[in-house]
Design a protein around this motif. Structure first.
Motif, short mmCIF file in Angstrom:
data_model
loop_
_atom_site.label_atom_id
_atom_site.label_comp_id
_atom_site.label_asym_id
_atom_site.label_seq_id
_atom_site.Cartn_x
_atom_site.Cartn_y
_atom_site.Cartn_z
N LYS A 98 49.92 40.99 43.98
CA LYS A 98 49.08 40.26 45.27
C LYS A 98 49.96 40.33 46.89
O LYS A 98 49.81 40.18 47.50
N ARG A 99 51.61 40.44 46.39
CA ARG A 99 52.60 40.23 47.34
C ARG A 99 52.49 41.59 47.92
O ARG A 99 51.90 41.49 49.26
N ALA A 100 51.74 42.67 47.23
CA ALA A 100 51.55 43.54 47.87
C ALA A 100 50.08 43.85 48.33
O ALA A 100 50.15 44.97 48.97
N GLY A 101 49.32 42.74 48.45
CA GLY A 101 47.87 43.18 48.62
C GLY A 101 47.06 43.97 47.81
O GLY A 101 45.61 44.45 47.74
N ASP A 117 42.37 37.57 40.73
CA ASP A 117 41.67 37.73 41.77
C ASP A 117 40.47 37.82 41.44
O ASP A 117 39.09 37.76 41.25
N CYS A 142 55.52 47.95 43.77
CA CYS A 142 53.94 47.47 44.23
C CYS A 142 53.41 47.82 45.40
O CYS A 142 52.17 48.30 45.80
N GLU A 143 54.39 47.85 46.16
CA GLU A 143 54.65 48.07 47.48
C GLU A 143 54.39 49.72 47.68
O GLU A 143 53.32 50.09 48.50
N GLU A 192 46.29 32.27 39.95
CA GLU A 192 45.81 33.53 40.83
C GLU A 192 44.80 34.95 40.37
O GLU A 192 45.32 35.03 41.49
N PRO A 224 52.03 38.04 41.19
CA PRO A 224 52.58 37.37 42.26
C PRO A 224 52.41 39.12 42.64
O PRO A 224 52.88 39.07 43.70
N PRO A 225 53.94 39.62 41.65
CA PRO A 225 54.59 41.04 42.76
C PRO A 225 53.47 42.18 43.57
O PRO A 225 53.49 42.46 44.55
N ASP A 248 58.80 44.58 43.43
CA ASP A 248 57.95 44.25 44.39
C ASP A 248 57.58 45.51 44.55
O ASP A 248 57.15 45.81 45.78
N GLU A 249 59.18 46.53 44.75
CA GLU A 249 59.25 47.51 45.54
C GLU A 249 58.11 48.18 45.25
O GLU A 249 57.20 49.34 46.20
#
Length: 342
Positions: free
Chosen positions: A143-146, A176, A101-102, A174, A140-141, A98-99
């Protein structure tokens, strides 16, 4: 203003050894080179100068190897962010927390392309054990980061029967975008390619799934990347030549020589990375002179495609010159998966 795409291989370091990898198959650039930061700065400047002359905007597709493995990857990402230059990544899933990807999103990364080359056993046999699950876990990570997630498959005899099932996997998780392209063989391993009928049958199964999911309002988009989709749609009555003037304009088909170029970690410029097509060096040559020069013009000689020149779809399709080059040793030869008789 339209974009001009630069597929930029900043490193050859990779934590996979895929059976179909063209970098290691070609051999000429399998020395684990990586581009120095000072050269990266020069590449960015030269690409921007080219785009200014061409009336385009640069869009970078960072890849490798796995670009995140470059020790100065984040320095490059910062350089692109400071210049407000959009980029996407074609890479592996193994380092995408997550970190991370953000951080990618903050640097301006718009899309991350992941690869699935079959269902679990087939994919892991082609790439590396465990990478199927790691690839799906990376969605998922991102996509969570946009960051938009594209799932890409490389089709060969090894996995052609499983490509329709990958459509379901991409939708379920999911993604894109879902797309596939073909393995570019060498003349020594041509038996890894599908027959024309096998390939068309697979496309038909995928098309049925695309239509079903789109009718259900599915959010995954299906990129018809392979230019043989034009032939498929033409035969299905979904592509009408009467919508276009009767002229010699090229309206579609392979963009090799048109709106993209590949830059390798040593600065070599290729018209297409999927075949031997070196035209110059970004660190030594003027990119606009290269793009408008004789070496690049060879990839725009549409009158030389021996089968396509006889076909009414020449201005729209032309199959894949890189696959033809690998299979026949000649990019102008007939696409080995084209099923159309002319």
């Amino acid at each position: 203003m339209e974009y001009f795409a630069f597929q930029w291989h900043i490193t050859e370091a990779c934590d996979q050894r895929c059976k179909h990898c063209y970098i290691y198959a070609l051999g000429s650039h399998a020395k684990f080179r990586e581009m120095a930061v000072e050269d990266m700065v020069k590449v960015i400047g030269n690409c921007r100068t080219f785009c200014k002359k061409a009336g385009r905007m640069p869009y970078f597709y960072l890849t490798g190897g796995d670009p995140i493995l470059h020790p100065q990857f984040w320095t490059l990402a910062k350089l692109l962010r400071e210049r407000d230059l959009p980029f996407a990544i074609l890479g592996n899933p193994f380092h995408l927390s997550d970190e991370v990807c953000e951080r990618l999103a903050a640097c301006g990364c718009r899309k991350y392309q992941l690869s699935l080359d079959g269902l679990r056993d087939t994919h892991d046999r082609i790439r590396r054990p465990g990478s199927y699950d790691e690839t799906l876990a990376a969605i998922p990570p991102l996509k969570r980061a946009g960051i938009s997630v594209a799932v890409m498959a490389t089709v060969s005899k090894w996995n052609v029967a499983e490509i329709p099932s990958l459509v379901d996997v991409a939708v379920e998780h999911e993604a894109d975008v879902f797309a596939f392209a073909r393995y570019c063989p060498s003349r020594a391993d041509r038996d890894t390619t599908c027959s024309p009928q096998e390939y068309r049958d697979m496309m038909e199964q995928c098309w049925e799934k695309f239509q079903k999911y789109e009718a259900e309002g599915c959010k995954t988009s299906f990129n018809l990347k392979d230019h043989l989709w034009t032939l498929f749609q033409y035969e299905e009555g979904l592509f009408d030549l009467r919508d276009y003037p009767e002229d010699d304009m090229i309206y579609g088909g392979c963009n090799c020589g048109n709106c993209h170029m590949t830059i390798l970690s040593d600065g070599a410029v290729y018209a297409c990375r999927r075949m031997e097509s070196r035209v110059g060096n970004v660190l030594a040559d003027d990119l606009y002179d290269l793009f408008t020069g004789e070496a690049y013009e060879a990839y725009r000689r549409y009158d030389k495609f021996e089968k396509c020149v006889k076909c009414e779809l020449r201005r729209f399709c032309r199959g894949c010159p890189a696959v033809a080059a690998g299979y026949h040793g000649d990019m102008y030869a007939a696409d080995p998966q084209c099923w159309k008789e002319v």
